[in-house]
Structures are given as C-alpha cells and as structure tokens.
Design a protein around this motif. Structure first.
Motif, short mmCIF file in Angstrom:
data_model
loop_
_atom_site.label_atom_id
_atom_site.label_comp_id
_atom_site.label_asym_id
_atom_site.label_seq_id
_atom_site.Cartn_x
_atom_site.Cartn_y
_atom_site.Cartn_z
N VAL A 150 0.84 -1.20 0.00
CA VAL A 150 0.00 0.00 0.00
C VAL A 150 0.87 1.25 0.00
CG1 VAL A 150 -1.65 1.36 1.36
CG2 VAL A 150 -1.99 -1.11 1.08
N ARG A 192 -3.74 5.79 -2.55
CA ARG A 192 -3.05 5.28 -1.36
C ARG A 192 -3.92 5.45 -0.12
NH1 ARG A 192 1.08 8.01 -2.02
NH2 ARG A 192 0.78 9.66 -0.49
N LEU A 225 -6.66 2.80 -0.22
CA LEU A 225 -6.16 1.47 0.09
C LEU A 225 -5.81 1.34 1.58
CD1 LEU A 225 -3.90 0.84 -3.03
CD2 LEU A 225 -5.99 -0.38 -2.44
N ARG A 226 -5.26 2.39 2.15
CA ARG A 226 -4.95 2.33 3.58
C ARG A 226 -6.24 2.23 4.40
NH1 ARG A 226 -0.94 2.41 6.92
NH2 ARG A 226 0.54 2.49 5.19
#
Length: 684
Positions: A84, A93, A96-97
C-alpha cells in the motif's frame, strides 16, 4: 545503485529501462483479481510480484485492494502494508490504507488497526480512520463519534467518517439511528445507507420494516429501490420477468441490481437462463455477469461448458481486448474451481490467465514501449532490426501510428516488398502515398517501371479519395515520384489554398524539368495569373532548371519577361552542381554588383576543391570577408584564430585592458607599422 554512482553507466540504465518498459506494457493486461487468487492458494510471493508488475495504475491499485483482505486474514498485514505504501497516487493510497485499516479492524485487532490509522500523514484522514475503527468497536458510542466526525475539515474525509459510523450502526442493528443521523448530516449518502439497511432487514425477514424505511427517501429513489427489491424477490420464481422489469428502473441504477439478479439466478443453479440473459446485457455488465457465470460453472467443475461459453463470449483472442477479456474470464473460472477445492485445476487456470495476459501473440497495441523501440531502430538506422520488427508488425494487430515510422524507413532503405506491405496496412490513401513516395523513387532509379506501375494501380484501387489539401499534396508527391507529372498536376490544380496550390505546382515543375519537359514546366508558369504567385513559380522554375542542368536556363527565364536578379541566383546555385565553370561564366556575364557577389558565394557553396578556392578568390577581390567565413571548412576557420587574437589584443591595448607596454603600446612591426595593416598590404 546506478544513479547513485559518481559516474553513472547511462547505457546500462537505458537497457534496464527498456526491459522495464516492455515488461510494463505486457503486464498492463494482468487481471486485477489474479494476484489475490494466487494469494488464496498460499503463493504470497508470486501474488506480491504480480501485483507490483501491473503497470496500469488503476488496475494495480485495484489488485492491491483485492490482496488486502486475503493477506490480512493470513496474518501478513505488514507485507500488504508495504504494498500500500508503494502506491504513488495520494488518493488511491488513502483509499487502500482505509481498506487495510477496515480489514484489520474486521479481524477484531483494534489495537493494530489504530496503529495503522496513525500512519496517515494527513490529520483529517487519520481522524476519519480512527473514528471508523471506534465505530466498529463501539457502535453504541455513535453520537459521540458523529460529533467528532463533524469536526473533520476535509469534506470527503468528514463524509466518509460519518458514513462509516452509520454503516456500523446498521450492522449492529440500529438502522433507524443510522438513517436519522445521516439524513441530518449528509443527505447525499442517505439512499445508499437506506438500501443497506433495507436489505439487512429483508435478509432478517423484516420486509415491512424494510419498505417503511424505504419510504424515508424521496419519490424517485424510493421507487427505484422498491422495484429493485421486488425484482430480486421475483427472480427466484420468475427470472425472465425479473430481468424484463429492469427497464422500469432509472438506467444509472440498473447495474447493481442486474448483478444481484445474476447472483440470485446462479444461487438457484439456473445456469441456462443466466447464459441466455448475457445476450441482452451491455458490454460492461455483460462482462461482469459472464464472470459470475464462469465462476459458478468452475465451482461445479463444468470445464467443457466453461470453454464453450468462453469461446463464444470472447472469440477474438488475438486482439488486446480479446486477450485481456480471456485472462479475466479464466481468472473468474479459477476462483470457482478454488471455491470447489480443486487446487490443481485452479493453479492451471491461473497460470493460463497470467500467460494469456502477458502474451504478445497477434497484439502489439499496448503502451508506449513499442513506439519507443521503433523510434530507436529507425533513429539509429538499424535496418536488420527494422526488417525483423516489420515481420512482427505485419502479423500483429497494431495501430497505424506504430507502423508508419518503420514503413517509411524501409521505403527509403529497406526491403521493397516489406515496405510496400507495411505501407498498405496504413489504410488511408494519403498515408499510403506519403509512405510509398521514397520507395517509388528507388524503383525508378533502378529503372523498374513495371513495379512502379503496379504500386500506382494498387493505390488507385484503394477505397476513399483525396479529400483535403493535405491529401492532394501527398498525391502530388506520389505521382511525381512515380514519374507521372501530368496526374500530379491534376491534383496540384485542385488544391484549394493559394499557398498550397503554388507549392504543389512548384513540385510538378521540378519533376517536369528533371524529365526534360521544360516547355511543359514553362507552360505552368505562363498560365497562372497573379504577379505574386507567378514570381513564386518563376523562382521554382529557375531552381528546377538549374537542378536539371539546363544550360539555356537563363535564356528560358528571360523569355518569361522577368528580371534576372533573384531568379538567376536560384538557377546558378543549382546549376553549379552540374557545371561549375559554366555557372561561373554565366554569373560573370549575366550579373553585376551585389547580385554577382551573392551568386559567387552560392556557387562556392555547391562546389569543392581548387575550383571552390578560385570562386572565393574572385569574390574576395571586391566582397566582404565576413560572408566567406561560413563557407570555410573547420581547418580553414581555425587558421583565422591568429588574426582574431591580434585584433582583440589591439583593442585591449587601446583601452588599457591588456598588459602594460609603455614603449610599444600597440601591436607593431619592427619598422613601426601596425601588424594587421602589414598583413592587409601583403594580401593586396
């Protein structure tokens, strides 16, 4: 490491990036769900490597997102966290986190989830993640959490935090509270939350409560949601009417319901109807529906039926789209076989999907690496590589802009047959003619008139015509190269713009003079009206007569009633390449003053050896030395450095900038004369 070196090896760096770009282009088609499939089979190293190799950013982010839940469940949170962190695009990002934090919180490890949430650099997104974790851990604290969420500055982060709290309330059974909070704070999220709450109630058998909750929406969203839930209920007993009823729903809302109907039909193992329904669905949702069917059949082990459906649904396996579609379809099928516990078959299907996605096969329509390699081959004039590359292109599904550069290079220097084949792949007559023009000149120089005629006939048979001025100008060049200036003149006269028409007619004049048809070339000039355009054509005629080595060119030009001046200069410059002595004689007898000096310089620029020196010496008797310098070769120019140094030193001495020489303040000869003046006297 190469870049960090004090003296980087640039060639090695270029080689590495060439390999990287080629791999990057081929990996652009890798299905986003394939890395997660390998991870489910326990091959985490392969899954990570495959996800990293996907060059298309959206697809790579999607692949990492699919990996998140699988690797978190396998206890590999740190590894997927590194994946990630490698995503460059900030919003992807962050997304996804958030998925990673939610996945870890979903395992009940709220301490680890909070630790990951602290990794957000942005304070608003960090607060959003922490609130989402708290909502999953303590849904009863919703009011306190919503108060904290409202304080988040970033609008998107704030709404996601509130939405997370509302979802957690629904999952905990507090649907009414979730809807109340959401309607007060973010009305635009209300339809999605109501749908989630209503479906949760429907699954619990609380249909009346679900419909009552739907009533909180505005009329149109409520109508769409009611129809959707009714169609899903009907799909279990009468799937045909359920699918037909989709037309009653707003088009933008149909997609999700359509996939729900496919899932319901497949739950009842009604594969025949699901296959039939695929024919009436658009391409995007048709592809997703196909994946659901393939996954279902894979889970049942119906391999033969899957292959037949796959062949029927994605028959074009040699195009880029076909290869990508087949790789995605095989991935869906493999997910089904894994669901059935057939690990061996799953590995085989996943391997096929990966190989097909990476296969060059008949498709080179991807990315920029191919164009970069073509540019390298043609720029470095690597003829052998260009001909091999042309062989690949001829059997490939490529866009015309990838072919054109190689075709033109081969038309100038390479294999005639390969160049012709590539040129006709370009399709548009103007592009074909432009590419074939140098090839025709090569064939004519080899006196291969039959081949020239055959190629012209092939071009004449192409569909479409020469519509705009650019097409007609390409046709002029083509027919001139073929040695058919009369057809070229037809196209030149048809050019609409004055400038373009004059340029085209000038090209015909040049070709006519080359063929010795000077009377026809003169005729073009004589029939054109307008002084300015006539002057341009006269200049073109003068240069063409000179380039053709026409000894009586100046007499022909005089017969047109034009002043010699500039047109004579153009003629003599070109004529000098054929007969320098005669050009020099004509310049001496036909021109005078500045025009004669300019002609001498022009002649000198087209000849070499002792004769060039004679012409320049004749010019220097009256002309300016500065105009000669550009015509000198590098050795001759360097010989002037001594005089330059003396001149600069003299100027420095006069201004007191040089070394002090009180007894002899200027550069002088032993007898007291100026050194520069002494050299000038010697020359005279």
């Amino acid at each position: 490491m190469i870049c960090a070196s004090p003296a980087p090896d640039v060639v090695s760096l270029v080689k590495l990036t060439m390999h990287r770009d080629d791999l990057s282009d081929r990996n652009a088609r890798t299905p986003a769900r394939l890395p997660a499939l390998w991870a489910r089979m326990g091959d985490f190293d392969r899954a990570e490597a495959l996800a990293r190799s996907i060059s298309e950013e959206n697809r790579r982010a999607e692949a990492i997102g699919e990996l998140v839940e699988v690797m978190v469940k396998a206890g590999l949170t740190d590894r997927v966290d590194r994946l990630v962190a490698e995503v460059r695009h900030e919003y992807r990002r962050i997304h996804l986190r958030n998925r990673l934090v939610s996945a870890v919180a979903g395992t009940g490890d709220f301490v680890r989830a909070r630790s990951l949430a602290e990794g957000f650099a942005n304070s608003d997104w960090r607060a959003q993640a922490l609130i989402s974790i708290a909502a999953a851990e303590r849904p009863k604290d919703a009011e306190l959490l919503l108060t904290a969420a409202v304080e988040i500055g970033d609008r998107t982060a704030r709404h996601q935090a509130i939405h997370s709290v509302a979802r957690s309330l629904i999952e905990a059974g507090f649907a009414e509270s979730a809807i109340r909070f959401s309607s007060e704070l973010i009305p635009e999220y209300l339809p999605g939350l109501v749908e989630q709450a209503a479906r949760t109630l429907m699954r619990s058998g609380k249909a009346s409560e679900a419909h009552r909750l739907v009533g909180k929406l505005d009329e149109e969203p409520a109508r769409n949601l009611r129809i959707g839930m009714d169609l899903e209920a009907a799909a279990r007993t009468d799937p045909e009417s359920a699918f037909a009823g989709l037309t009653e729903i707003e088009e933008s809302r149909r997609g999700g319901i359509l996939l729900n109907l496919f899932e319901i039909v497949l739950e009842d193992d009604n594969v025949d109807f699901a296959e039939f329904a695929l024919g009436g669905v658009g391409p995007y949702y048709g592809k997703l529906g196909l994946h659901l069917v393939l996954k279902h059949l894979g889970a049942k082990g119906a391999v033969e039926r899957v292959e037949a459906l796959l062949h029927h649904s994605a028959p074009d396996t040699e195009s880029e789209i076909g290869l990508a579609a087949r790789a995605e379809a095989l991935t869906a099928m493999a997910e089904g076989t894994l669901q059935a516990g057939d690990l061996e078959q799953t590995r085989a299907l996943a391997g096929r999907a990966e190989a097909i996605a990476r296969r060059v096969g008949g498709s080179y329509r991807y990315g920029g690496a191919l164009r970069s390699f073509i540019k390298l081959v043609t720029t470095t004039k690597n003829l052998a590589a260009a001909e091999r590359l042309a062989g690949v292109l001829l059997v490939s599904d490529v866009a015309h802009y990838n072919i054109e550069q190689v075709a033109r290079f081969l038309a100038e220097l390479g294999d005639v047959k390969i160049a012709e084949s590539l040129a006709f792949r370009l399709g548009a007559p103007a592009k074909v003619m432009k590419t074939l023009t140098p090839l025709l000149r090569r064939l004519r120089s080899g006196e291969n008139s039959s081949e020239v005629f055959r190629i012209v006939q092939r071009v004449d048979d192409l569909p479409g015509g020469w519509i705009d001025d650019l097409d007609k100008r390409c046709a002029v060049e083509f027919f001139c190269a073929a040695g058919i200036p009369d057809r070229a003149l037809e196209q030149a006269d048809a050019v609409m713009s004055n400038h373009g028409r004059t340029w085209a007619q000038s090209r015909v004049i040049e070709e006519l003079c080359t063929m010795g048809r000077t009377d026809d070339a003169v005729g073009i000039v004589q029939r054109v009206s307008g002084d300015e355009k006539t002057d341009e054509l006269v200049e073109a005629l003068a240069k063409a007569l000179g380039a053709a080595g026409c000894d009586n060119g100046l007499e022909i030009l005089s017969g047109l009633g034009v002043k010699r001046g500039r047109v004579a200069l153009g003629f003599l410059e070109e004529f000098a390449a054929h007969d320098g002595e005669r050009a020099l004689q004509l310049a001496a007898t036909s021109l005078e003053g500045f025009e004669q000096e300019t002609a001498l310089l022009a002649i000198a620029g087209r000849v070499d050896g002792p004769f060039r020196s004679r012409v320049l010496a004749q010019y220097m008797q009256r002309g300016e030395w500065a105009r000669v310098v550009p015509l000198l070769n590098p050795i001759e120019q360097s010989a002037l450095a001594e005089v330059v140094d003396q001149f600069v030193a003299l100027q420095e001495a006069r201004l007191g900038l040089g070394p002090e020489t009180p007894d002899q303040p200027e550069s002088v000869t032993p007898d007291g004369g100026c050194a520069l003046c002494a050299q000038a006297t010697t020359f005279e």
